[in-house]
Scaffold this motif. Structure first.
Motif, PDB file in Angstrom:
ATOM      1  N   THR A 137       6.314  12.705  11.223  1.00 52.98           N
ATOM      2  CA  THR A 137       6.899  11.769  10.251  1.00 52.98           C
ATOM      3  C   THR A 137       6.688  10.335  10.694  1.00 52.98           C
ATOM      4  OG1 THR A 137       8.573  13.403   9.639  1.00 52.98           O
ATOM      5  CG2 THR A 137       9.021  11.100   9.078  1.00 52.98           C
ATOM      6  N   GLU A 138       6.939  10.075  12.002  1.00 48.12           N
ATOM      7  CA  GLU A 138       6.753   8.720  12.520  1.00 48.12           C
ATOM      8  C   GLU A 138       5.296   8.289  12.432  1.00 48.12           C
ATOM      9  OE1 GLU A 138       8.282   8.709  16.441  1.00 48.12           O
ATOM     10  OE2 GLU A 138      10.389   8.937  15.815  1.00 48.12           O
ATOM     11  N   SER A 139       4.380   9.225  12.760  1.00 51.71           N
ATOM     12  CA  SER A 139       2.955   8.916  12.701  1.00 51.71           C
ATOM     13  C   SER A 139       2.521   8.648  11.265  1.00 51.71           C
ATOM     14  CB  SER A 139       2.143  10.077  13.293  1.00 51.71           C
ATOM     15  OG  SER A 139       0.764   9.849  13.136  1.00 51.71           O
ATOM     16  N   PHE A 140       3.011   9.488  10.350  1.00 54.21           N
ATOM     17  CA  PHE A 140       2.666   9.322   8.942  1.00 54.21           C
ATOM     18  C   PHE A 140       3.177   7.976   8.432  1.00 54.21           C
ATOM     19  CE2 PHE A 140       3.561   9.685   4.425  1.00 54.21           C
ATOM     20  CZ  PHE A 140       2.383  10.240   3.928  1.00 54.21           C
ATOM     21  N   ALA A 141       4.418   7.646   8.802  1.00 53.85           N
ATOM     22  CA  ALA A 141       5.016   6.387   8.358  1.00 53.85           C
ATOM     23  C   ALA A 141       4.230   5.201   8.906  1.00 53.85           C
ATOM     24  CB  ALA A 141       6.468   6.309   8.793  1.00 53.85           C
ATOM     25  N   PHE A 142       3.816   5.305  10.185  1.00 50.17           N
ATOM     26  CA  PHE A 142       3.050   4.202  10.791  1.00 50.17           C
ATOM     27  C   PHE A 142       1.724   3.998  10.070  1.00 50.17           C
ATOM     28  CE2 PHE A 142      -0.255   2.812  13.740  1.00 50.17           C
ATOM     29  CZ  PHE A 142       0.276   1.603  14.156  1.00 50.17           C
ATOM     30  N   VAL A 143       0.994   5.108   9.843  1.00 46.87           N
ATOM     31  CA  VAL A 143      -0.313   5.005   9.170  1.00 46.87           C
ATOM     32  C   VAL A 143      -0.144   4.502   7.745  1.00 46.87           C
ATOM     33  CG1 VAL A 143      -2.335   6.286   8.386  1.00 46.87           C
ATOM     34  CG2 VAL A 143      -1.330   6.790  10.611  1.00 46.87           C
ATOM     35  N   LYS A 144       0.910   4.976   7.071  1.00 46.71           N
ATOM     36  CA  LYS A 144       1.160   4.534   5.696  1.00 46.71           C
ATOM     37  C   LYS A 144       1.458   3.035   5.651  1.00 46.71           C
ATOM     38  CE  LYS A 144       4.047   5.501   1.646  1.00 46.71           C
ATOM     39  NZ  LYS A 144       5.123   6.347   1.106  1.00 46.71           N
ATOM     40  N   ASN A 145       2.294   2.561   6.590  1.00 50.29           N
ATOM     41  CA  ASN A 145       2.616   1.130   6.638  1.00 50.29           C
ATOM     42  C   ASN A 145       1.382   0.304   6.965  1.00 50.29           C
ATOM     43  OD1 ASN A 145       5.242   1.725   6.063  1.00 50.29           O
ATOM     44  ND2 ASN A 145       6.021   1.392   8.123  1.00 50.29           N
ATOM     45  N   ASP A 146       0.538   0.827   7.880  1.00 51.62           N
ATOM     46  CA  ASP A 146      -0.691   0.128   8.233  1.00 51.62           C
ATOM     47  C   ASP A 146      -1.636   0.062   7.031  1.00 51.62           C
ATOM     48  OD1 ASP A 146      -2.207  -1.134  10.401  1.00 51.62           O
ATOM     49  OD2 ASP A 146      -3.605   0.528  10.137  1.00 51.62           O
ATOM     50  N   PHE A 147      -1.719   1.162   6.299  1.00 53.87           N
ATOM     51  CA  PHE A 147      -2.545   1.189   5.081  1.00 53.87           C
ATOM     52  C   PHE A 147      -2.030   0.179   4.059  1.00 53.87           C
ATOM     53  CE2 PHE A 147      -2.310   3.159   0.761  1.00 53.87           C
ATOM     54  CZ  PHE A 147      -3.559   2.749   0.332  1.00 53.87           C
ATOM     55  N   LEU A 148      -0.700   0.117   3.882  1.00 59.03           N
ATOM     56  CA  LEU A 148      -0.115  -0.810   2.917  1.00 59.03           C
ATOM     57  C   LEU A 148      -0.433  -2.258   3.306  1.00 59.03           C
ATOM     58  CD1 LEU A 148       1.716  -1.451   0.507  1.00 59.03           C
ATOM     59  CD2 LEU A 148       3.675  -1.302   2.042  1.00 59.03           C
ATOM     60  N   GLN A 149      -0.317  -2.577   4.609  1.00 59.21           N
ATOM     61  CA  GLN A 149      -0.619  -3.938   5.052  1.00 59.21           C
ATOM     62  C   GLN A 149      -2.079  -4.295   4.774  1.00 59.21           C
ATOM     63  OE1 GLN A 149       0.454  -4.738   9.099  1.00 59.21           O
ATOM     64  NE2 GLN A 149      -0.243  -6.859   9.049  1.00 59.21           N
ATOM     65  N   HIS A 150      -3.000  -3.363   5.071  1.00 61.83           N
ATOM     66  CA  HIS A 150      -4.420  -3.617   4.801  1.00 61.83           C
ATOM     67  C   HIS A 150      -4.684  -3.761   3.303  1.00 61.83           C
ATOM     68  CE1 HIS A 150      -4.944  -2.519   8.998  1.00 61.83           C
ATOM     69  NE2 HIS A 150      -6.233  -2.808   8.922  1.00 61.83           N
ATOM     70  N   LEU A 151      -3.968  -2.964   2.505  1.00 58.45           N
ATOM     71  CA  LEU A 151      -4.135  -3.032   1.048  1.00 58.45           C
ATOM     72  C   LEU A 151      -3.710  -4.401   0.529  1.00 58.45           C
ATOM     73  CD1 LEU A 151      -4.639  -1.713  -1.737  1.00 58.45           C
ATOM     74  CD2 LEU A 151      -2.262  -0.915  -1.669  1.00 58.45           C
ATOM     75  N   LEU A 152      -2.525  -4.875   0.959  1.00 55.69           N
ATOM     76  CA  LEU A 152      -2.034  -6.154   0.465  1.00 55.69           C
ATOM     77  C   LEU A 152      -2.885  -7.321   0.968  1.00 55.69           C
ATOM     78  CD1 LEU A 152       1.858  -5.771   0.684  1.00 55.69           C
ATOM     79  CD2 LEU A 152       0.372  -5.481  -1.275  1.00 55.69           C
ATOM     80  N   GLU A 153      -3.462  -7.162   2.146  1.00 58.87           N
ATOM     81  CA  GLU A 153      -4.304  -8.228   2.689  1.00 58.87           C
ATOM     82  C   GLU A 153      -5.736  -8.148   2.187  1.00 58.87           C
ATOM     83  OE1 GLU A 153      -3.770  -7.760   6.871  1.00 58.87           O
ATOM     84  OE2 GLU A 153      -1.794  -8.745   6.892  1.00 58.87           O
ATOM     85  N   GLY A 154      -6.005  -7.161   1.310  1.00 59.01           N
ATOM     86  CA  GLY A 154      -7.330  -7.051   0.693  1.00 59.01           C
ATOM     87  C   GLY A 154      -8.415  -6.597   1.644  1.00 59.01           C
ATOM     88  N   ARG A 155      -8.054  -5.757   2.653  1.00 60.74           N
ATOM     89  CA  ARG A 155      -9.022  -5.361   3.666  1.00 60.74           C
ATOM     90  C   ARG A 155      -9.406  -3.884   3.569  1.00 60.74           C
ATOM     91  NH1 ARG A 155      -7.056  -5.962   8.933  1.00 60.74           N
ATOM     92  NH2 ARG A 155      -4.893  -6.364   8.349  1.00 60.74           N
ATOM     93  N   ILE A 156      -9.260  -3.283   2.375  1.00 62.63           N
ATOM     94  CA  ILE A 156      -9.651  -1.886   2.186  1.00 62.63           C
ATOM     95  C   ILE A 156     -10.777  -1.825   1.161  1.00 62.63           C
ATOM     96  CG2 ILE A 156      -8.923   0.378   1.315  1.00 62.63           C
ATOM     97  CD1 ILE A 156      -6.262  -0.032   2.536  1.00 62.63           C
ATOM     98  N   ASN A 157     -11.813  -1.108   1.517  1.00 59.98           N
ATOM     99  CA  ASN A 157     -12.953  -0.939   0.612  1.00 59.98           C
ATOM    100  C   ASN A 157     -12.499  -0.268  -0.677  1.00 59.98           C
ATOM    101  OD1 ASN A 157     -15.328   0.647  -0.536  1.00 59.98           O
ATOM    102  ND2 ASN A 157     -16.349  -0.667   0.984  1.00 59.98           N
ATOM    103  N   GLN A 158     -12.905  -0.832  -1.799  1.00 58.17           N
ATOM    104  CA  GLN A 158     -12.465  -0.303  -3.093  1.00 58.17           C
ATOM    105  C   GLN A 158     -12.912   1.139  -3.304  1.00 58.17           C
ATOM    106  OE1 GLN A 158     -10.466  -1.791  -5.484  1.00 58.17           O
ATOM    107  NE2 GLN A 158     -10.121  -3.280  -3.837  1.00 58.17           N
ATOM    108  N   ASP A 159     -14.050   1.545  -2.735  1.00 55.97           N
ATOM    109  CA  ASP A 159     -14.524   2.924  -2.899  1.00 55.97           C
ATOM    110  C   ASP A 159     -13.633   3.915  -2.153  1.00 55.97           C
ATOM    111  OD1 ASP A 159     -16.618   1.985  -4.420  1.00 55.97           O
ATOM    112  OD2 ASP A 159     -17.996   1.835  -2.699  1.00 55.97           O
ATOM    113  N   ALA A 160     -13.070   3.457  -1.019  1.00 50.33           N
ATOM    114  CA  ALA A 160     -12.223   4.354  -0.217  1.00 50.33           C
ATOM    115  C   ALA A 160     -10.772   4.349  -0.677  1.00 50.33           C
ATOM    116  CB  ALA A 160     -12.295   3.946   1.251  1.00 50.33           C
ATOM    117  N   LEU A 161     -10.425   3.411  -1.561  1.00 52.92           N
ATOM    118  CA  LEU A 161      -9.037   3.238  -1.960  1.00 52.92           C
ATOM    119  C   LEU A 161      -8.419   4.480  -2.608  1.00 52.92           C
ATOM    120  CD1 LEU A 161      -6.778   1.215  -1.891  1.00 52.92           C
ATOM    121  CD2 LEU A 161      -7.620   0.234  -4.028  1.00 52.92           C
ATOM    122  N   PRO A 162      -9.116   5.166  -3.554  1.00 55.16           N
ATOM    123  CA  PRO A 162      -8.492   6.353  -4.175  1.00 55.16           C
ATOM    124  C   PRO A 162      -8.116   7.427  -3.158  1.00 55.16           C
ATOM    125  CG  PRO A 162     -10.378   5.614  -5.456  1.00 55.16           C
ATOM    126  CD  PRO A 162     -10.399   4.818  -4.190  1.00 55.16           C
TER     127      PRO A 162
END
Length: 523
Positions: A137-162
């Motif tokens: 759960t902690e690992s999932f939460a960490f990765v999810k939060n990291d993904f959210l930060q990258h998403l808001l900062e515009g650092r995720i490739n649009q093809d990989a986003l889905p």
């Protein structure tokens, strides 16, 4: 070590359980052994335990009732029942309570040891499973939060986003989404005021914010810093300001902090969320100019109110005149004029530099009157670093205004004290020479003043002119001398500097409303 409680109303059986079972070898610590079930329940209420071994039939509170109450407090508790009664009803009720073992008296030692080993194995397996689940759960939460930060900062490739969104869903409604940034106010200042308590209070406030966001399902969040958080708002867009105000009130009611929050324009999710986040970050950066403890909406990004810049040196000169003369209203007016210029600044760093410049000019002014921050306030110029810990223009302005007020008051008191020290020997001289002819010019010459300056000094310190001061002191001494019956009235007049009895009598009556003779009769 796992913790066990033993309960049996038969002391012999209870002592046998405690002494004959190899508890330490089983990895079990007997933390309580009781022959009264109510006493055992009291211990269980106040301490965490893993295993309960209890006789079934006991007075006041049966083992079944004790187990039921203990399970209410700890559903994971392992329970072993012991009974001297081969009664199916007891066994059936014990099974209904999900008992982990049911033994008959007299208890076979090998049988209970084997049962306890089985219970310990089950506890270990449950804990291992819980630990793995917790780590996942902690690992999932960490990765999810990291993904959210990258998403808001515009650092995720649009093809990989889905693929990311499928694995780490963000609970965002279909359609428009809004990025929100929340910042705790005055963190640096509070930490400086109470460095030992500051960190723990900050952690409590941060946890209060994130738990509120989770409990009210406001959206997925991540921590930008220990005092700043961002989340994707997942409620009705039209209610965002009301929702944030409720969050502000909740946090300020339960912690020592207030909040400032900002949000961007509603955008299509996920492709536009980075744009909304950039806007929210820019708005929270404008807290310096817009103010704290509030919600900053996107519409304020378009507001820019700038007054015509005034001559700063002229304003500073006028303000220092106010400081020197203890004119607090003038200080306030000049401070307002100075900070009207701040509205044209683009970055908070310029505000800090401007404020320190004002403080530097004040230090230079104090040097011209032989004073310093050290001599007046007890701190050196390095103390001005405190300015960098304020978060808004109003905070800085308020601190500078308070500092100027304090300096102005200290200068005023020092000035008054200096003048007082100058006039005290003059007053003593006058008191010692009331019987002589005294003039302002003679006093001024004796103490090396001009007559005008001496007259000003008397008026400033006593509220009276020199002549008024002299007459008042002569009349007060005359009133005292009139109480001496051996002195004639003309002698009293002579003792206070009047050769004419008629003139003395007229002045005395003007001062006290009664003639010297009548005053003597009444005294």
């Amino acid at each position: 070590m796992y913790k066990a409680v033993l309960v049996d109303d038969e002391n012999y059986d209870l002592e046998g359980l405690r002494q004959l079972i190899p508890w330490n070898e089983l990895g079990i610590e007997v933390v309580c052994s009781e022959n009264r079930s109510l006493a055992a329940l009291s211990y269980i209420d106040q301490h965490p335990i893993d295993i309960l071994v209890t006789d079934i039939k006991m007075p006041v509170l049966t083992g079944l009732e004790l187990s039921r109450k203990a399970l209410d407090r700890n559903p994971n508790l392992k329970t072993i029942f012991i009974s001297g009664y081969q009664d199916f009803e007891y066994a059936k009720e014990a099974l209904n309570l999900k008992a982990d073992g049911y033994l008959l008296k007299p208890v076979d030692d090998d049988e209970i040891v084997e049962l306890l080993r089985k219970v310990v194995t089950e506890i270990e397996a449950t804990r291992k499973k819980d630990d793995e689940q917790s780590r996942f759960t902690e690992s999932f939460a960490f990765v999810k939060n990291d993904f959210l930060q990258h998403l808001l900062e515009g650092r995720i490739n649009q093809d990989a986003l889905p693929a990311f969104l499928a694995r780490y869903p963000l609970d965002v409604p279909v359609g428009q989404a809004i990025a929100v940034v929340i910042e705790l106010d005055d963190v640096l200042w509070k930490n400086k005021q109470a460095p030992d308590a500051g960190q723990s209070e900050l952690q409590i406030a941060a946890r209060t914010i994130t738990e509120y966001i989770d409990n009210h399902r406001l959206g997925s969040w991540f921590a930008i810093s220990p005092s700043q958080f961002a989340f994707v708002y997942s409620k009705e867009p039209s209610q965002i300001e009301e929702t944030l105000e409720e969050l502000h009130a909740f946090v300020s009611d339960r912690t020592g902090f207030t909040l400032t929050s900002s949000y961007g324009e509603p955008v299509e999710f996920p492709e536009g969320i980075a744009r909304s986040y950039v806007q929210a970050k820019e708005l929270i950066g404008n807290k310096m100019f817009i103010g704290k403890n509030r919600v900053i909406p996107p519409r304020l990004a378009r507001l820019r109110i700038v007054k015509d810049a005034k001559d700063l040196n002229a304003i500073l000169d006028e303000m220092f005149i106010g400081v020197a003369n203890y004119e607090l209203v003038k200080i306030c007016d000049c401070m307002d004029d100075l900070f009207d210029n701040v509205r044209s600044f683009e970055h908070p760093v310029k505000v800090y530099s401007f404020s320190i410049h004002i403080a530097s000019k004040l230090e230079a002014y104090l040097n011209t009157v032989n004073e310093t921050y050290e001599s007046l306030l007890g701190w050196g110029f390095e103390h001005l670093d405190v300015i960098r810990q304020f978060e808004t223009v109003e905070d800085i302005k308020s601190w500078l205004r308070k500092t100027l007020f304090e300096i102005s008051e200290r200068l005023f008191v020092k000035k008054q004290s200096k003048s007082r020290r100058l006039i005290e020997p003059i007053e003593r001289f006058i008191q010692d020479h009331l019987a002589e002819e005294i003039t302002l010019r003679e006093i001024a010459n004796k103490f090396s003043y001009s007559a005008n300056h001496m007259g000003f000094l008397f008026k400033e310190q006593t509220g009276e002119s020199f002549n008024e001061y002299l007459v008042r002191n002569r009349m007060e001494k005359a009133r005292i001398l009139l109480q001496v019956p051996t002195l004639k009235i003309y002698e009293v007049a002579d003792h206070v500097g009047y050769k004419s009895l008629a003139y003395f009598s007229r002045l005395f009556k003007e001062h006290y409303g009664i003639t010297p003779g009548d005053y003597r009769k009444q005294s």
